[in-house]
Design a protein around this motif. Structure first.
Motif, PDB file in Angstrom:
ATOM      1  N   ASN A  37       0.732  -1.208   0.141  1.00 19.51           N
ATOM      2  CA  ASN A  37       0.147  -0.010  -0.024  1.00 19.51           C
ATOM      3  C   ASN A  37       0.762   1.331   0.093  1.00 19.51           C
ATOM      4  N   LYS A  38       2.184   1.169   0.512  1.00 20.34           N
ATOM      5  CA  LYS A  38       2.938   2.272   0.384  1.00 20.34           C
ATOM      6  C   LYS A  38       3.375   2.664  -1.126  1.00 20.34           C
ATOM      7  N   GLN A  39       3.268   1.662  -1.917  1.00 15.60           N
ATOM      8  CA  GLN A  39       3.834   1.692  -3.437  1.00 15.60           C
ATOM      9  C   GLN A  39       5.060   2.372  -3.725  1.00 15.60           C
ATOM     10  N   ASP A  40       6.103   1.429  -2.885  1.00 14.20           N
ATOM     11  CA  ASP A  40       7.585   2.019  -2.946  1.00 14.20           C
ATOM     12  C   ASP A  40       8.139   0.584  -3.614  1.00 14.20           C
ATOM     13  N   PRO A  41       8.232   0.373  -4.954  1.00 15.32           N
ATOM     14  CA  PRO A  41       8.890  -0.868  -5.440  1.00 15.32           C
ATOM     15  C   PRO A  41      10.164  -1.232  -4.883  1.00 15.32           C
TER      16      PRO A  41
ATOM     17  N   ARG B 125      14.732  -9.409  -7.734  1.00 11.12           N
ATOM     18  CA  ARG B 125      14.590  -8.103  -7.112  1.00 11.12           C
ATOM     19  C   ARG B 125      14.328  -7.135  -8.191  1.00 11.12           C
ATOM     20  N   ALA B 126      15.419  -7.018  -8.985  1.00  7.18           N
ATOM     21  CA  ALA B 126      15.181  -6.058 -10.145  1.00  7.18           C
ATOM     22  C   ALA B 126      13.864  -6.183 -11.257  1.00  7.18           C
ATOM     23  N   GLY B 127      13.533  -7.726 -11.283  1.00  2.00           N
ATOM     24  CA  GLY B 127      12.312  -8.024 -11.971  1.00  2.00           C
ATOM     25  C   GLY B 127      11.050  -7.424 -11.075  1.00  2.00           C
ATOM     26  N   VAL B 128      11.093  -7.665  -9.613  1.00  2.00           N
ATOM     27  CA  VAL B 128      10.076  -7.279  -8.881  1.00  2.00           C
ATOM     28  C   VAL B 128       9.894  -5.526  -8.986  1.00  2.00           C
ATOM     29  N   VAL B 129      10.999  -4.870  -8.930  1.00  4.26           N
ATOM     30  CA  VAL B 129      10.903  -3.316  -9.033  1.00  4.26           C
ATOM     31  C   VAL B 129      10.271  -2.986 -10.255  1.00  4.26           C
ATOM     32  N   GLU B 130      10.693  -3.560 -11.585  1.00  3.58           N
ATOM     33  CA  GLU B 130      10.291  -3.194 -12.851  1.00  3.58           C
ATOM     34  C   GLU B 130       8.703  -3.444 -12.955  1.00  3.58           C
ATOM     35  N   PHE B 131       8.303  -4.719 -12.456  1.00  5.73           N
ATOM     36  CA  PHE B 131       6.883  -5.169 -12.426  1.00  5.73           C
ATOM     37  C   PHE B 131       6.029  -4.252 -11.622  1.00  5.73           C
ATOM     38  N   LEU B 132       6.507  -3.892 -10.485  1.00  4.22           N
ATOM     39  CA  LEU B 132       5.442  -3.092  -9.584  1.00  4.22           C
ATOM     40  C   LEU B 132       5.691  -1.584  -9.957  1.00  4.22           C
ATOM     41  N   THR B 133       6.715  -1.188 -10.499  1.00  9.77           N
ATOM     42  CA  THR B 133       6.811   0.190 -11.146  1.00  9.77           C
ATOM     43  C   THR B 133       5.845   0.347 -12.356  1.00  9.77           C
ATOM     44  N   GLN B 134       5.587  -0.600 -13.083  1.00  9.35           N
ATOM     45  CA  GLN B 134       4.558  -0.536 -14.521  1.00  9.35           C
ATOM     46  C   GLN B 134       3.452  -0.762 -13.759  1.00  9.35           C
ATOM     47  N   LYS B 135       3.137  -1.732 -12.652  1.00 10.71           N
ATOM     48  CA  LYS B 135       1.819  -1.808 -12.265  1.00 10.71           C
ATOM     49  C   LYS B 135       1.096  -0.589 -11.703  1.00 10.71           C
TER      50      LYS B 135
END
Length: 166
Positions: free
Chosen positions: A37-41, A64-74
């Motif tokens: 909910n804080k939305q900080d990838p 982790r880099a994939g997680v950051v990329e995925f959440l940033t786009q999401k």
């Protein structure tokens, strides 16, 4: 796990650690909900092992880099995102949750997305595997049920999924 990954896991350890109890599993679920909910990838990614593996709908993510990329786009496309998670089951190093989130798209259409996740953790409390199945439902803005300032954690006095009848 190589030495660098082991050192990262120790530094980023996230209690509570497995094996989970009913109390520690609920704590783990709420911590994950609050982080998302804080939305900080970048911050969210640190709760996962360096080599984490995800299936999210039909998308596969590694590391982790994939997680950051995925959440940033999401979170760039899922606006005004608010999430509630609830413990479904747990055992040893695994937790199953059900969740619902509400968000809108750039055109203003609101959605309520219902899903289930299966999580597996390492000994440092970092999520090694995340498998998510999600279904989206269009809703009118007037039908929204999640009302708190976003981004940010759900207030303690805001009802959960069971209380909301979801």
């Amino acid at each position: 796990m190589d030495t660098v990954d082991h050192e990262e896991s120790v530094v980023n350890a996230r209690p509570p650690f497995p094996p989970f109890t009913a109390e520690s599993a609920v704590q783990k679920v709420r911590a994950a909900e609050n982080a998302w909910n804080k939305q900080d990838p970048e911050a969210v990614s640190l709760a996962y092992t360096p080599d984490t593996y995800w299936r999210n709908r039909d998308t596969f993510v590694t590391g982790r880099a994939g997680v950051v990329e995925f959440l940033t786009q999401k979170w760039a496309r899922e606006l005004d995102y608010r999430l509630i998670k609830e413990l479904w089951a747990f055992t040893g190093d695994r937790i199953a949750v059900r969740f619902v989130y509400e968000c809108r798209d750039a055109a203003g259409q609101w959605y309520r997305s219902h899903g289930n996740e299966n999580w597996e953790f390492d000994e440092y409390g970092l999520m090694r595997v995340r498998r998510a199945s999600i279904n989206d439902q269009r809703i009118d803005a007037a039908d929204r049920l999640f009302h708190w300032d976003a981004p940010g954690p759900r207030p303690d006095d805001h009802p959960g999924l069971t209380e909301l009848g979801l």
